[in-house]
Write a protein that holds these residues in place. Sequence first.
Motif, mmCIF file in Angstrom:
data_model
loop_
_atom_site.group_PDB
_atom_site.id
_atom_site.type_symbol
_atom_site.label_atom_id
_atom_site.label_comp_id
_atom_site.label_asym_id
_atom_site.label_seq_id
_atom_site.Cartn_x
_atom_site.Cartn_y
_atom_site.Cartn_z
ATOM 1 N N HIS A 1 -6.173 -1.504 -6.521
ATOM 2 C CA HIS A 1 -5.596 -0.233 -7.218
ATOM 3 C C HIS A 1 -4.854 -0.440 -8.437
ATOM 4 N N HIS B 1 0.807 3.283 -2.534
ATOM 5 C CA HIS B 1 -0.340 4.367 -3.046
ATOM 6 C C HIS B 1 0.500 5.782 -3.492
ATOM 7 N N HIS C 1 -2.606 -9.527 -1.612
ATOM 8 C CA HIS C 1 -2.895 -8.202 -1.157
ATOM 9 C C HIS C 1 -3.728 -8.249 -0.083
ATOM 10 N N ASP D 1 -1.029 -2.549 -4.554
ATOM 11 C CA ASP D 1 -1.345 -0.988 -4.299
ATOM 12 C C ASP D 1 -0.122 -0.323 -4.247
ATOM 13 N N HIS E 1 -4.699 -1.216 5.440
ATOM 14 C CA HIS E 1 -3.704 -0.398 6.127
ATOM 15 C C HIS E 1 -3.742 -0.372 7.461
ATOM 16 N N ASP F 1 0.889 -1.257 -0.152
ATOM 17 C CA ASP F 1 0.122 -0.066 -0.255
ATOM 18 C C ASP F 1 0.677 1.346 0.123
ATOM 19 N N HIS G 1 -4.140 -3.986 2.099
ATOM 20 C CA HIS G 1 -5.251 -3.802 1.686
ATOM 21 C C HIS G 1 -6.012 -3.049 3.016
HETATM 22 ZN ZN ZN Z 1 -4.463 -0.125 -0.495
#
Ligand code: ZN
Length: 255
Positions: free
Chosen positions: A76, A23, A129, A49, A165, A21, A163
């Motif tokens: 994502h 991101h 994930h 992600d 977080h 993550d 996923h």
């Molecule tokens: Zn995420």
Amino acid sequence: MIVEQALPSYNKAMRIAVFADIHANLEALEAVLDDMKKQKVTSMVCLGDIVGYNADPSACLERVRALGCQAVQGNHDYHSGNDSDLSAMNDVAKTALYWTRGQLSTEQRNYLREMPLTQTVEDFFTVVHASLAEPQRWTYVLSREAAADSFARQDHQVCFCGHTHMPFVFQETDGRVSVAKYKKFQIKSGTRYLINCGSVGQPRDGDPLAAYAIYNVYSNIVELRRVTYDMATAVSKIRAAGLPDALAKRLALGK
Ligand code: ZN
């Protein structure tokens, strides 16, 4: 079936960094990679992600690819690589995903689309994930019931996920599942583990510091790391890109 892993004799200091993550938060990613170097990790695995929400999807994707490490696809990544229907997503995520698609080359989108959903790392543990229970459904493992569904598909003693977080560890002993926050703990035989390594680029556990985990497969110790980063730059890039301001504000809140 529980596969108890033999201790590796060829590298007694095997320390594997597990991160998820990101991101598109390049400042958080660079800080985490610096910390991994200081912690003398011997390899890395990315739990997906890489893109979405923040302002540096292309740079983060290239940075992770250049590491040459194993990686699995996040939701994502999937939605950025495909022209999928986003109508079920909330407005902020949807806006950021449309923007992200426009920032990536066709080749980058192809890479994201082709990422595997699960991987086995050195035959020691599994990574996914979201959840091993139908990974492509992107279930949020936030309850013992959701963890039990994932454990039902878990072949190795240890699985890492991202996923949510939220850096939680779910443990299953004799069919009973418990959950706890963690900073550092040891993997014990007879128990299976589903470990969330937290989020590099958008933590949601109330702590704004970038998160990742180190698994020492020799001592069987899992440690959660928290790392400061240049959040001001990440925030100003989100605003300069015209992304939803909620994405800038939430970084400081850690949620
Ligand atoms: Zn995420």
